[in-house]
Design a protein around this motif. Structure first.
Motif, PDB file in Angstrom:
ATOM      1  N   SER A  44      26.840 -16.466   0.246  1.00 41.15           N
ATOM      2  CA  SER A  44      26.612 -15.186   0.918  1.00 41.15           C
ATOM      3  C   SER A  44      25.297 -15.166   1.689  1.00 41.15           C
ATOM      4  CB  SER A  44      26.619 -14.044  -0.110  1.00 41.15           C
ATOM      5  OG  SER A  44      25.651 -14.260  -1.118  1.00 41.15           O
ATOM      6  N   TRP A  45      24.580 -16.287   1.717  1.00 43.28           N
ATOM      7  CA  TRP A  45      23.282 -16.351   2.387  1.00 43.28           C
ATOM      8  C   TRP A  45      23.468 -16.580   3.885  1.00 43.28           C
ATOM      9  CZ3 TRP A  45      20.607 -20.270   5.054  1.00 43.28           C
ATOM     10  CH2 TRP A  45      19.238 -20.043   5.257  1.00 43.28           C
ATOM     11  N   THR A  46      22.573 -15.999   4.683  1.00 43.28           N
ATOM     12  CA  THR A  46      22.611 -16.178   6.132  1.00 43.28           C
ATOM     13  C   THR A  46      21.237 -16.617   6.622  1.00 43.28           C
ATOM     14  OG1 THR A  46      24.294 -14.451   6.381  1.00 43.28           O
ATOM     15  CG2 THR A  46      23.052 -15.071   8.354  1.00 43.28           C
ATOM     16  N   ALA A  47      21.192 -17.599   7.467  1.00 45.80           N
ATOM     17  CA  ALA A  47      19.920 -18.059   8.027  1.00 45.80           C
ATOM     18  C   ALA A  47      19.275 -16.944   8.830  1.00 45.80           C
ATOM     19  CB  ALA A  47      20.140 -19.285   8.908  1.00 45.80           C
ATOM     20  N   PRO A  48      17.936 -16.804   8.750  1.00 40.29           N
ATOM     21  CA  PRO A  48      17.265 -15.718   9.466  1.00 40.29           C
ATOM     22  C   PRO A  48      17.193 -15.916  10.968  1.00 40.29           C
ATOM     23  CG  PRO A  48      15.662 -17.116   8.380  1.00 40.29           C
ATOM     24  CD  PRO A  48      17.006 -17.572   7.919  1.00 40.29           C
ATOM     25  N   GLY A  49      17.471 -17.126  11.444  1.00 39.93           N
ATOM     26  CA  GLY A  49      17.399 -17.401  12.879  1.00 39.93           C
ATOM     27  C   GLY A  49      17.880 -18.807  13.170  1.00 39.93           C
ATOM     28  N   PRO A  50      17.752 -19.265  14.409  1.00 37.23           N
ATOM     29  CA  PRO A  50      18.204 -20.605  14.779  1.00 37.23           C
ATOM     30  C   PRO A  50      17.425 -21.697  14.039  1.00 37.23           C
ATOM     31  CG  PRO A  50      17.814 -19.245  16.720  1.00 37.23           C
ATOM     32  CD  PRO A  50      17.227 -18.509  15.563  1.00 37.23           C
ATOM     33  N   VAL A  51      18.106 -22.782  13.708  1.00 40.70           N
ATOM     34  CA  VAL A  51      17.469 -23.899  13.015  1.00 40.70           C
ATOM     35  C   VAL A  51      17.778 -25.203  13.741  1.00 40.70           C
ATOM     36  CG1 VAL A  51      17.538 -22.735  10.776  1.00 40.70           C
ATOM     37  CG2 VAL A  51      19.410 -24.254  11.428  1.00 40.70           C
ATOM     38  N   ASP A  52      16.829 -26.122  13.663  1.00 37.04           N
ATOM     39  CA  ASP A  52      17.000 -27.445  14.272  1.00 37.04           C
ATOM     40  C   ASP A  52      17.656 -28.429  13.319  1.00 37.04           C
ATOM     41  OD1 ASP A  52      15.506 -26.906  16.810  1.00 37.04           O
ATOM     42  OD2 ASP A  52      13.883 -26.523  15.382  1.00 37.04           O
ATOM     43  N   LEU A  53      17.563 -28.153  12.029  1.00 45.78           N
ATOM     44  CA  LEU A  53      18.200 -29.004  11.019  1.00 45.78           C
ATOM     45  C   LEU A  53      18.711 -28.136   9.884  1.00 45.78           C
ATOM     46  CD1 LEU A  53      18.844 -31.797   9.713  1.00 45.78           C
ATOM     47  CD2 LEU A  53      16.545 -31.701   8.696  1.00 45.78           C
ATOM     48  N   ALA A  54      19.999 -28.239   9.614  1.00 47.25           N
ATOM     49  CA  ALA A  54      20.591 -27.610   8.431  1.00 47.25           C
ATOM     50  C   ALA A  54      20.977 -28.742   7.490  1.00 47.25           C
ATOM     51  CB  ALA A  54      21.814 -26.777   8.804  1.00 47.25           C
ATOM     52  N   LEU A  55      20.169 -28.926   6.456  1.00 46.73           N
ATOM     53  CA  LEU A  55      20.378 -29.999   5.490  1.00 46.73           C
ATOM     54  C   LEU A  55      21.061 -29.443   4.254  1.00 46.73           C
ATOM     55  CD1 LEU A  55      19.910 -32.832   4.278  1.00 46.73           C
ATOM     56  CD2 LEU A  55      17.621 -32.044   3.590  1.00 46.73           C
ATOM     57  N   VAL A  56      22.147 -30.102   3.847  1.00 47.21           N
ATOM     58  CA  VAL A  56      22.867 -29.708   2.630  1.00 47.21           C
ATOM     59  C   VAL A  56      23.120 -30.992   1.847  1.00 47.21           C
ATOM     60  CG1 VAL A  56      24.812 -28.438   1.675  1.00 47.21           C
ATOM     61  CG2 VAL A  56      24.012 -27.909   3.993  1.00 47.21           C
ATOM     62  N   ALA A  57      22.355 -31.181   0.775  1.00 50.78           N
ATOM     63  CA  ALA A  57      22.444 -32.434   0.019  1.00 50.78           C
ATOM     64  C   ALA A  57      22.963 -32.172  -1.388  1.00 50.78           C
ATOM     65  CB  ALA A  57      21.078 -33.113  -0.041  1.00 50.78           C
ATOM     66  N   TYR A  58      24.127 -32.722  -1.674  1.00 45.41           N
ATOM     67  CA  TYR A  58      24.729 -32.685  -3.000  1.00 45.41           C
ATOM     68  C   TYR A  58      24.978 -31.261  -3.503  1.00 45.41           C
ATOM     69  CZ  TYR A  58      23.804 -37.611  -2.718  1.00 45.41           C
ATOM     70  OH  TYR A  58      23.796 -38.914  -2.279  1.00 45.41           O
ATOM     71  N   LEU A  59      25.440 -30.420  -2.597  1.00 46.14           N
ATOM     72  CA  LEU A  59      25.988 -29.127  -2.985  1.00 46.14           C
ATOM     73  C   LEU A  59      27.480 -29.309  -3.184  1.00 46.14           C
ATOM     74  CD1 LEU A  59      25.931 -26.019  -3.354  1.00 46.14           C
ATOM     75  CD2 LEU A  59      26.290 -25.853  -0.877  1.00 46.14           C
ATOM     76  N   HIS A  60      27.979 -28.940  -4.366  1.00 44.86           N
ATOM     77  CA  HIS A  60      29.397 -29.125  -4.654  1.00 44.86           C
ATOM     78  C   HIS A  60      30.015 -27.811  -5.091  1.00 44.86           C
ATOM     79  CE1 HIS A  60      29.280 -33.394  -3.991  1.00 44.86           C
ATOM     80  NE2 HIS A  60      28.149 -33.426  -4.672  1.00 44.86           N
ATOM     81  N   LEU A  61      30.950 -27.354  -4.262  1.00 41.49           N
ATOM     82  CA  LEU A  61      31.694 -26.116  -4.472  1.00 41.49           C
ATOM     83  C   LEU A  61      33.165 -26.420  -4.218  1.00 41.49           C
ATOM     84  CD1 LEU A  61      29.441 -23.744  -2.294  1.00 41.49           C
ATOM     85  CD2 LEU A  61      29.538 -23.771  -4.797  1.00 41.49           C
ATOM     86  N   PRO A  62      34.061 -25.527  -4.599  1.00 41.05           N
ATOM     87  CA  PRO A  62      35.449 -25.688  -4.157  1.00 41.05           C
ATOM     88  C   PRO A  62      35.493 -25.900  -2.649  1.00 41.05           C
ATOM     89  CG  PRO A  62      35.310 -23.941  -5.766  1.00 41.05           C
ATOM     90  CD  PRO A  62      33.894 -24.346  -5.469  1.00 41.05           C
ATOM     91  N   VAL A  63      36.426 -26.723  -2.198  1.00 38.48           N
ATOM     92  CA  VAL A  63      36.425 -27.180  -0.810  1.00 38.48           C
ATOM     93  C   VAL A  63      36.317 -26.035   0.197  1.00 38.48           C
ATOM     94  CG1 VAL A  63      37.750 -28.407   0.954  1.00 38.48           C
ATOM     95  CG2 VAL A  63      37.670 -29.287  -1.385  1.00 38.48           C
ATOM     96  N   GLU A  64      37.091 -24.976   0.009  1.00 38.55           N
ATOM     97  CA  GLU A  64      37.068 -23.874   0.965  1.00 38.55           C
ATOM     98  C   GLU A  64      35.689 -23.205   0.993  1.00 38.55           C
ATOM     99  OE1 GLU A  64      40.210 -21.113   0.354  1.00 38.55           O
ATOM    100  OE2 GLU A  64      41.813 -22.558   0.789  1.00 38.55           O
ATOM    101  N   GLU A  65      35.054 -23.084  -0.164  1.00 39.82           N
ATOM    102  CA  GLU A  65      33.744 -22.443  -0.217  1.00 39.82           C
ATOM    103  C   GLU A  65      32.670 -23.324   0.418  1.00 39.82           C
ATOM    104  OE1 GLU A  65      32.817 -21.192  -4.160  1.00 39.82           O
ATOM    105  OE2 GLU A  65      34.519 -19.815  -4.278  1.00 39.82           O
TER     106      GLU A  65
END
Length: 222
Positions: free
Chosen positions: A99-120
């Motif tokens: 449910s989190w939203t970035a506060p503005g534009p980003v140059d890098l969105a890093l997501v390392a070893y986050l594991h959720l159900p595929v759709e999520e």
């Protein structure tokens, strides 16, 4: 962040794990993240599922303006405690990435070893990609579903693992730099991870630039 079952997406479960293992994941950045980002021009980054902050601190030391986000308050407390001795400044946020939203534009969105159900997980990655600057990057690294059947370690629930076809669907509409399995040796045997490195398609003006998408793809390793 890795996990053993669907219930591990709850903050209380991660609070308990970090409380029991404060040195979980160590202090060095993930080898695959380091290999792909080390030569990139610093900018604004979000480290989603940052855990105790090893990748966030590494990015900050390299000049990035970093926001680290995690569902575990214990992990974030550890991250804050380790930031001062490291001499780095990172903005730490407690949030559920679903449910989190970035506060503005980003140059890098890093997501390392986050594991959720595929759709999520797919929804989290698409939301992150939607906040990229025109030359930004979405970088996901995690355990592959193939690891459940052919590798060692990682989550014991295939329902929270993705493979090539899942990340290919996430990357629809993006320019894909890399989408591949990554092989990593462990004490138990070979683990199979997965990487997606993608960016918005360059505009006509950007296409003529020497480096419209900063950073080079290189093979991962220590």
């Amino acid at each position: 962040m890795g996990c053993g079952s669907l219930r591990c997406v709850q903050g209380a479960d991660w609070d308990a794990r970090y409380a029991a293992e404060p040195s979980l994941w160590g202090v060095a950045p993930n080898q695959f993240v380091r290999a792909r980002v080390a030569d990139s021009e610093p900018g604004v980054a979000v480290d989603l599922a940052c855990g105790n902050g090893r990748n966030s601190r590494w990015l900050a030391r390299r000049g990035w303006q970093v926001t680290g986000v995690d569902i575990s308050t214990v992990a974030l407390d550890l991250a804050r405690q380790r930031s001062a001795p490291a001499g780095v400044s990172v903005t730490w946020e407690h949030a559920d990435l679903r449910s989190w939203t970035a506060p503005g534009p980003v140059d890098l969105a890093l997501v390392a070893y986050l594991h959720l159900p595929v759709e999520e997980l797919s929804a989290v990655l698409r939301a992150a990609a939607a906040h990229l600057t025109p030359t930004g990057r979405l970088l996901y690294v995690g355990h592959s579903r193939s690891n459940f059947y052919r590798g060692f370690g990682g989550p014991s629930d295939p329902g929270v693992l993705v493979d090539i076809e899942d990340l290919a669907a996430v990357a629809e509409g993006l320019a894909v730099r890399e989408l591949a399995h990554l092989f990593r040796q462990t004490d138990q045997g070979q683990a199979i991870d997965i990487v997606l490195d993608a960016s918005p398609w360059p505009t006509t003006d950007q296409a003529g630039a020497d480096d419209a998408h900063p950073g080079q793809t290189r093979a991962g390793g220590r």
